[in-house]
Scaffold this active site. Sequence first.
Site, PDB file in Angstrom:
ATOM      1  N   PRO A  46      44.843  29.554  36.950  1.00 58.28           N
ATOM      2  CA  PRO A  46      45.598  29.590  38.208  1.00 58.28           C
ATOM      3  C   PRO A  46      44.745  30.206  39.309  1.00 58.28           C
ATOM      4  O   PRO A  46      44.214  31.300  39.154  1.00 58.28           O
ATOM      5  CB  PRO A  46      46.796  30.481  37.866  1.00 58.28           C
ATOM      6  N   ASP A  79      48.783  42.025  36.496  1.00 57.45           N
ATOM      7  CA  ASP A  79      47.828  42.995  37.049  1.00 57.45           C
ATOM      8  C   ASP A  79      47.864  43.045  38.572  1.00 57.45           C
ATOM      9  O   ASP A  79      46.897  43.432  39.209  1.00 57.45           O
ATOM     10  CB  ASP A  79      46.408  42.684  36.560  1.00 57.45           C
ATOM     11  N   GLN A 114      52.095  29.762  36.667  1.00 55.84           N
ATOM     12  CA  GLN A 114      51.815  31.192  36.808  1.00 55.84           C
ATOM     13  C   GLN A 114      52.938  31.863  37.593  1.00 55.84           C
ATOM     14  O   GLN A 114      53.394  31.344  38.617  1.00 55.84           O
ATOM     15  CB  GLN A 114      50.494  31.407  37.542  1.00 55.84           C
ATOM     16  N   ARG A 174      30.576  30.094  33.350  1.00 55.03           N
ATOM     17  CA  ARG A 174      29.737  29.235  34.184  1.00 55.03           C
ATOM     18  C   ARG A 174      28.924  28.234  33.360  1.00 55.03           C
ATOM     19  O   ARG A 174      28.322  27.317  33.908  1.00 55.03           O
ATOM     20  CB  ARG A 174      28.750  30.079  35.018  1.00 55.03           C
ATOM     21  N   TYR A 210      54.384  35.484  39.460  1.00 51.34           N
ATOM     22  CA  TYR A 210      54.393  36.874  39.921  1.00 51.34           C
ATOM     23  C   TYR A 210      55.868  37.271  40.064  1.00 51.34           C
ATOM     24  O   TYR A 210      56.707  36.443  40.406  1.00 51.34           O
ATOM     25  CB  TYR A 210      53.737  37.009  41.295  1.00 51.34           C
ATOM     26  N   HIS A 240      41.644  39.340  36.633  1.00 48.81           N
ATOM     27  CA  HIS A 240      42.060  38.661  37.861  1.00 48.81           C
ATOM     28  C   HIS A 240      40.855  38.227  38.686  1.00 48.81           C
ATOM     29  O   HIS A 240      40.833  38.341  39.916  1.00 48.81           O
ATOM     30  CB  HIS A 240      42.967  39.565  38.694  1.00 48.81           C
ATOM     31  N   ARG A 299      39.226  40.546  41.320  1.00 45.13           N
ATOM     32  CA  ARG A 299      39.770  40.623  42.672  1.00 45.13           C
ATOM     33  C   ARG A 299      40.797  41.747  42.831  1.00 45.13           C
ATOM     34  O   ARG A 299      41.347  41.916  43.915  1.00 45.13           O
ATOM     35  CB  ARG A 299      40.414  39.278  43.041  1.00 45.13           C
TER      36      ARG A 299
END
Length: 549
Positions: A280, A360, A330, A473, A332, A438, A441
Site C-alpha cells: 500500500p 504504526d 489497507q 530492490r 487506518y 512504514h 517514513r
Amino acid sequence: MISPKLRNFEGLISTELLDSDEGSNLEAFARASHDDSLCWEDVVGWLKSITNLPILMKGILTHEDARKAVEVGVAGIVVSNHGARQLDYSHYTPASISVLEEVVQAVGGKVPVLFYGGIRRGTDVFKALALAAQAVLVGRPVIFGLAADGEDGVRKVMKMLKDELELTMALSGCPSVQDITGATSEEQNNIGFPKSLVKGQMASEPVNVNEFQELARQVLPKMYYAFYTGGAEDQFTLKENVEAFRKITLRPRVLVDVSRIDMSTTILGYRIAAPIMIAPSAMHQLAHPEGEVATARAAAASNTILILSYNSTCTVEEVASSCSAVRFFQLYIFRRRDISAQMVQRAEKNGYKAIVLTVDVPRLGRREADIKNKMVAPQLKNFEGLISTALESDEGSNLEAFARAAYDDSLCWEGILTQEDARKAVEVGVAGIVVSNHGARQLDFTPATISVLEEVVQAVGGKVPVLFDGGIRRGTDVFKALALGAQAVLVGRPVLYGLAADGEDGVRKMMKMLKDELELTMALSGCPSVHDITRSHVRTECDRISSML
C-alpha cells in the site's frame, strides 16, 4: 616476512634486524628505527631546516589534521590511510575516498590535495578528481604490473588507467580535467554516471529496478518526487532499509536440478505467480493520471496481490471495477470510527479479500522534505462527503495536518518490528503479520526491517504467515527475505517509480524484472521452488559474529 636489505640505508643502519618472534623483521626494523614521538612542529620545522624542496604530507584523513598541515606550511596533502596497512576497521580508519571531500573543504584551495587509496579503474580516478583531488597516486596496481611483466607491466597498467580515464571523461562530457567539477549534493551520489543519466534522458531502457527511480525523478515535479522518496527526519532508517540487504550473503547449493523453477506461492489461500506483492502506497495519481487503476491492472497482469492504500487517489470502487486482481485493503483507524467502518464495509462489498491494519501511524512521522516543500496532497476521493482532506497548515504539509486531525492516537497500537508485538498480534487473532517500518517514513532510527524479520518469524512460530516490507530492490533481496522466513514480500516505492516512468506498463516491467531476478537467484542457489529456500541459504551479520565466538 623477511625483507631484503634496503640499499638506501647501507652504511647508515642495518635493515637485517634481528629475527623477531613477534612479527616480521620489517616490523622489528620499524619498531627500532621509526620515531614515534614526532609532533607537527618538530617534523615540518626540522625538514624545512635541511631542505628547500616542497614538503607534501601523506596520511591525512581528517579536516582537523588537514588544517594543521596547512598551518605548519606544507606544500601539499596526500589523503591516504596507508593502503589500509595500518589501523584496520573502518570505524577507526575510513576509506580514503570517503574523507577526500572533507579534507579538500578544510584546505580551501590553499595547497593541492592528492589522493591515494583503492584506485583500480579510470572511473575511480574521475571520481577522485570530481571530489577535487588534483591527482591520484597508484600503489598496488604498479606492484602487480611490475611482478607480471617488469617495466612493460607497469607501462601497461598506467596506460590502461589513462585510457579508461579518457573514455570516462568523454562519456561524461569533460574535454579536460578542469571540466571535471564537484557535483551538487544531489549529484554526488551519481558521480561517474554519464551526464545523460544524471541530468537528461536514460541512455537506454532500464535494466534493473533502481533505474526506474531515475526515470521517475526526470518526469515528476520536485515536490511529488520528494514525497515518494523521502523518509523521516535524518533518513537513517530509509538508507538502512536498502543497505542492510548488502550485509546478508548467499550460500548457493550446486548439483541440484533447476531446469524448472516454480516461484508460485499461496497467501491467505490465494495463489500468486511469485512471492512479490504490491504494497500500500499513497496517491498514485501524483505519479500518473490513471493512478491506482493502472497499478491494479499491472497487478492483475503480474498475477499478484494488490494492497490498496487507505490514502489512494482512486476510489475503492474504481480500482475494484478495473481488473480481476486479488485485492487487500489497507486500513487506518480514524478518530471517527464510523468513517473507518464505512471504508471496511465498502472494501468488503467490492470484493477485497483482506484488511491490512496499519498500526504504526498514531501520528504522522516528521517528513522534512514534505515540510520544506509545503506538500499539498490532492483531495482523496474515498473520503468525499465524509471528511475534508483539504486542511492547510503553516507548519508543514497539508497531509501532516490532515493526519493530526483525523487519525486516532489513543489506540493501543501494535507496531510489528519486535518479537513482543508479534506475539501480541497473534494473541489478538490476526490472520497475518507484515514486518514493516512504514518505508522509514515514521520513526527514524528504527531498525531496517530485514534485520528484525527473523526475530518476528521466530516469535510467531508458524501460527500465521509473515510478510515483509522494506527496501526490496533486487530479486536477491526477495530471496534473502524468503530465506529468513517471510512468506512473501511487498514492494512499494519501485511500483511508484515504474508508474511514473511508464504507467501500467512501467509497473509491469518493474514487477517482471524482480520476478526474473528472483528466478535466476533461485536457479543459481539450487532452489527449484520457493519451498526449497531455507535459512541455510543465507548468512547474516549475526551468523558471522557467532562463527567467531
